[in-house]
Write a protein that holds these residues in place. Structure first.
Motif, PDB file in Angstrom:
ATOM      1  N   HIS A 176      11.687   6.086   2.290  1.00  0.00           N
ATOM      2  CA  HIS A 176      11.448   7.503   2.681  1.00  0.00           C
ATOM      3  C   HIS A 176      11.218   8.069   0.833  1.00  0.00           C
ATOM      4  CE1 HIS A 176      12.909   7.590   7.005  1.00  0.00           C
ATOM      5  NE2 HIS A 176      11.244   7.362   6.742  1.00  0.00           N
TER       6      HIS A 176
ATOM      7  N   VAL B 284       9.204  11.867   1.390  1.00  0.00           N
ATOM      8  CA  VAL B 284       9.628  12.708   2.135  1.00  0.00           C
ATOM      9  C   VAL B 284      11.160  13.128   2.576  1.00  0.00           C
ATOM     10  CG1 VAL B 284       7.707  11.765   3.869  1.00  0.00           C
ATOM     11  CG2 VAL B 284      10.120  10.742   3.809  1.00  0.00           C
TER      12      VAL B 284
ATOM     13  N   PRO C 124       3.536  20.803  -2.260  1.00  0.00           N
ATOM     14  CA  PRO C 124       2.355  20.108  -1.737  1.00  0.00           C
ATOM     15  C   PRO C 124       1.727  19.352  -2.601  1.00  0.00           C
ATOM     16  CG  PRO C 124       2.507  22.609  -1.257  1.00  0.00           C
ATOM     17  CD  PRO C 124       3.840  22.731  -1.651  1.00  0.00           C
TER      18      PRO C 124
ATOM     19  N   ASP D  79       2.799  15.447  -1.350  1.00  0.00           N
ATOM     20  CA  ASP D  79       2.038  15.645  -0.199  1.00  0.00           C
ATOM     21  C   ASP D  79       0.835  15.291  -0.570  1.00  0.00           C
ATOM     22  OD1 ASP D  79       4.754  16.776   1.183  1.00  0.00           O
ATOM     23  OD2 ASP D  79       3.971  18.735   1.660  1.00  0.00           O
ATOM     24  N   ALA D  80       0.455  15.445  -1.272  1.00  0.00           N
ATOM     25  CA  ALA D  80      -1.299  15.068  -1.766  1.00  0.00           C
ATOM     26  C   ALA D  80      -1.634  13.829  -2.185  1.00  0.00           C
ATOM     27  CB  ALA D  80      -1.474  16.506  -2.162  1.00  0.00           C
TER      28      ALA D  80
ATOM     29  N   ARG E 255       0.613  11.669  -2.174  1.00  0.00           N
ATOM     30  CA  ARG E 255       1.399  10.725  -0.733  1.00  0.00           C
ATOM     31  C   ARG E 255       0.344  10.624   0.089  1.00  0.00           C
ATOM     32  NH1 ARG E 255       5.826  12.999   0.879  1.00  0.00           N
ATOM     33  NH2 ARG E 255       4.487  13.915   2.542  1.00  0.00           N
ATOM     34  N   ALA E 256      -0.819  11.688   0.058  1.00  0.00           N
ATOM     35  CA  ALA E 256      -1.876  11.189   1.332  1.00  0.00           C
ATOM     36  C   ALA E 256      -2.715   9.989   0.168  1.00  0.00           C
ATOM     37  CB  ALA E 256      -2.513  12.228   1.601  1.00  0.00           C
TER      38      ALA E 256
ATOM     39  N   MET F  46       2.055   4.345   5.529  1.00  0.00           N
ATOM     40  CA  MET F  46       3.160   4.258   5.708  1.00  0.00           C
ATOM     41  C   MET F  46       3.269   3.140   6.749  1.00  0.00           C
ATOM     42  SD  MET F  46       6.357   6.865   4.819  1.00  0.00           S
ATOM     43  CE  MET F  46       7.738   5.984   4.844  1.00  0.00           C
TER      44      MET F  46
ATOM     45  N   ALA G 229      -5.037  11.133   8.535  1.00  0.00           N
ATOM     46  CA  ALA G 229      -5.048  10.569   7.549  1.00  0.00           C
ATOM     47  C   ALA G 229      -5.781  10.578   6.546  1.00  0.00           C
ATOM     48  CB  ALA G 229      -4.935   8.109   7.692  1.00  0.00           C
TER      49      ALA G 229
ATOM     50  N   PHE H 232      -5.861  14.533   5.097  1.00  0.00           N
ATOM     51  CA  PHE H 232      -5.122  15.463   3.657  1.00  0.00           C
ATOM     52  C   PHE H 232      -5.829  14.927   2.254  1.00  0.00           C
ATOM     53  CE2 PHE H 232      -2.526  15.373   7.728  1.00  0.00           C
ATOM     54  CZ  PHE H 232      -2.340  16.908   8.022  1.00  0.00           C
TER      55      PHE H 232
END
Lengths: 255, 432
Positions: free
Chosen positions: A62, A67, A91, A94-95, A97-98, A103, A123, A126
């Motif tokens: 994580h 996250v 964000p 998050d972007a 990670r996308a 995962m 998936a 994003f």
């Protein structure tokens, strides 16, 4: 099993340095849950991390995925594909990670009410991949992983097929790194074998690095590179304790 | 086609279809209640404004101006005290009126009030300003024992041109009320009336009335009087009428507008002049209707406040519905976050979901309101003869609908904040 290709000059898929983490609310005297001086994964490299439950395996994943936040007194540096994950905020992380991290979970965590195809498309939505390409990309990926009924709801698929959908979803954006959290824990040994073949082959084909955490002893032989999380910690403590600021090459011993 | 946030919201609403429907219905009922209340309030006012038409003043011997209006224009009760014909002539001649129409109430036909009047009632008086009487069939009465039937009365009784009827002295319903001192209604069997006209609906209380000329009314009452002293009497004619038989109960007045002078200036003067006569009651219908609505508007405020409470409680139920589903959806939110969905976007998804429930509710509410207003209008028309045309004022309708949707969106904020704050890591673990 062929040795993973390791390109020394290429940007590592994952690089961890001086990572120390305690859960929020823990006392300053409590031991670190995660305490890794250095860990590196080359592009397309595959590594198995073992350790009993509650030893911070999932937490590590994580943290890598961003996250879980890495806030003081926690510290360290986690780079995925050359980017410092925790330097990115909100964000932007998050972007990132996308696009760069996939995962896979023990319980697959597929979205209910969405078809297999839509789970993969979720998936993509994003990421910065142009929306008009999403459907074709997802369909092709599912097809390559042997899912024919792409319109079926996940709960109508067999457990093995659900795992394929989950793998397809993790790989949808062609990430540099896939994090697999006990991917075989809910499968019987036969299906576990199939699933691991699938995950490892898929990652290998796409040149994606794979960090797999598991306490399944049967997994060991699949990964030329493996480590126990506790040993990573211990090694770190031996190499660097009590001063924590010193250079930490100890982790590399576990390559 | 890629997946969009709206797809995710739609699937989420679909996955909890029952909850979505019930919540939307709650919003719908609240919105409908608000809309109907607003609509009925306006429509009710409009309906009450009907009936006085182009009359400026009404004169009677009722106890108060309000009662004079309610009795004279809305047929609430037959006025108890009469005005002598001489008095009428005195008032009519006291100043230049455009019309001074004598009216007399007291008889009825199958519960519908009968208004005895002069032919000017049809030629000069307009039940709605600028809308003279229209005949659906036949014509106005022009001699005694002819009767014209209002639209509702005609529909309910089945009377048509050529029908022959007998009037009842008094209002039949007073017997049912058990008023001991009420004059027992009796049918004037000796005098048959011919229906010569049926009116078009006017949306006023006049639609429930029957209209005949004064002379025939005086004759049938004179006949009763004469039979008391001499039971052998067979007929009574206009020649038998005494001055004391010539009674009326009200006068519709319209002030004549003189060239170059606005009637609004003449009206108060006429009103004050008539008010100096202590033996009569004079009322301006428009003022009395306003006064009536001032009284009613207090109830209005209470009802509107109640509708507001219903609206707020429906917003709370949206909040609860989303809140309750949060346990189920924490995992989904966590998965979306892992896939790269940002916190603000998760927040947006939930607020969008609440907003869509609000939009559905507003649509349901509008449909319910239109249907409900039609039903309510039907009930009002049948029960009290009040013709109410449900009107949904665009700006009020828009405000109520927007309010409902905004309130719903607002209700989505609490669960959205929960989702925003929800820890991803905690909700990715295996169940159990």
């Amino acid at each position: 099993m062929p040795e993973s290709p390791v390109h020394q000059d290429a940007t590592p898929a994952l690089r961890i340095a001086d990572l120390r983490f305690r859960y929020p609310g823990a006392r300053p005297t409590d031991p670190w849950i995660i305490d890794i001086a250095a860990l590196e994964l080359a592009p397309a490299e595959q590594m198995l991390l073992t350790g009993g439950s509650g030893r911070g395996k999932s937490t590590l994943l994580h943290l890598i995925a961003g996250v879980v936040d890495l806030e003081a007194p926690n510290a360290g540096r986690i780079e995925v594909a050359g980017r410092n994950v925790h330097a990115l905020r909100g964000p932007a992380r998050d972007a990132f990670r996308a696009r760069h991290i996939g995962m896979v979970f023990q319980t697959f965590n597929l979205l209910h009410g969405f078809s297999a195809l839509e789970n993969v498309m979720a998936a993509l939505m994003f990421s910065d991949i142009p929306p008009r390409e999403h459907r074709a990309l997802a369909a092709a990926l599912l097809e390559s992983l042997g899912i024919e009924r792409t319109d079926a709801a996940p709960d109508r698929l067999s457990v093995g097929q659900q795992q394929r959908v989950a793998v397809a979803r993790a790989l949808a954006c062609s990430p540099e790194l896939v994090l697999a959290d006990e991917p075989t824990a809910s499968l019987d040994p036969e299906n576990a074998d199939i699933a691991m073949d699938l995950i490892q082959n898929a990652c290998r084909t796409r040149g994606t690095a794979l960090l797999c955490v598991s306490h399944d002893p049967a997994m060991a032989e699949r990964f030329p590179r493996r480590a126990r999380l506790d040993d990573l910690h211990t090694a770190h403590l031996h190499a660097a304790a009590p001063g924590l600021a010193a250079g930490r090459e100890g982790g590399e011993a576990w390559r | 086609m890629a997946l969009t946030d709206l797809t995710i919201v739609r699937r989420s609403l679909h996955a909890r279809l029952f909850s979505t429907c019930v919540t939307a219905l709650t919003v719908g009922v609240a919105v409908a209640l608000m809309l109907v209340l607003f609509s009925m309030r306006d429509a009710g006012r409009q309906a009450f404004a009907r009936g006085s038409g182009n009359m400026h003043l009404i004169v009677s011997r009722d106890a108060s101006p309000m009662v004079a209006v309610l009795n004279g224009i809305y047929y609430a009760n037959p006025p108890a005290r009469a005005i002598e014909w001489a008095k009428y002539e005195q008032i009519a001649a006291s100043m230049p009126f455009a019309f001074a129409i004598p009216t007399q109430q007291g008889d009825s036909y199958r519960g519908f009030p009968v208004l005895a009047t002069s032919t000017e009632f049809f030629s000069d008086f307009e039940p709605n300003l600028g809308e003279p009487w229209k005949f659906a069939a036949g014509r106005a009465f022009d001699k005694p024992f002819e009767v014209v039937v209002g639209a509702v009365a005609a529909r309910e009784t089945g009377l048509r041109v050529g029908s022959e009827i007998f009037l009842t002295h008094g209002i039949a319903q007073s017997r049912q009320l058990g008023q001991a001192d009420a004059v027992a209604p009796h049918v004037h069997k000796e005098f048959a009336y011919a229906v010569v006209g049926v009116l078009e609906p006017t949306g006023s209380a006049h639609d429930r009335a029957l209209f005949t000329d004064l002379t025939s009314t005086w004759i049938i009452h004179a006949h009763d009087r004469r039979k008391l002293t001499d039971p052998s009497i067979r007929t009574t004619t206009e020649d038998d009428l005494l001055e004391t038989d010539r009674l009326i109960t009200g006068i519709y007045l319209r002030v004549a507008s003189r060239p170059g002078r606005d009637v609004t200036a003449l009206l108060p003067a006429a009103f004050d002049a008539l008010r100096r006569d202590p033996t009569i009651t004079v009322a301006q219908p428009v003022q009395q209707i306003d006064a009536l609505f001032r009284i009613v508007s207090n109830i209005d405020v209470i009802i509107l406040a109640m509708a507001g409470v219903v609206m707020v409680s429906s917003a709370i139920s949206i909040m609860l519905a989303l809140y309750n589903s949060m346990e189920q959806r924490r995992r989904q939110v966590a998965v979306l976050r892992v896939l790269g969905c940002s916190r603000p976007r998760v927040f947006g998804l939930l607020v969008t979901e609440a907003t869509i429930i609000g939009v559905l509710g507003a649509a349901i509410g509008l449909a319910l309101a239109v249907a409900g207003a039609l039903v309510a209008a039907g009930v009002l028309r049948n029960a009290i003869g009040l013709v109410v045309t449900p009107v949904f004022a665009p700006e009020i309708t828009l405000a109520v609908l927007t309010g409902g949707i905004l309130l719903s969106a607002l209700a989505g904020i609490v669960p959205a904040v929960m989702a925003y704050r929800s820890s991803v890591a905690d909700h990715l673990k295996p169940l159990g």
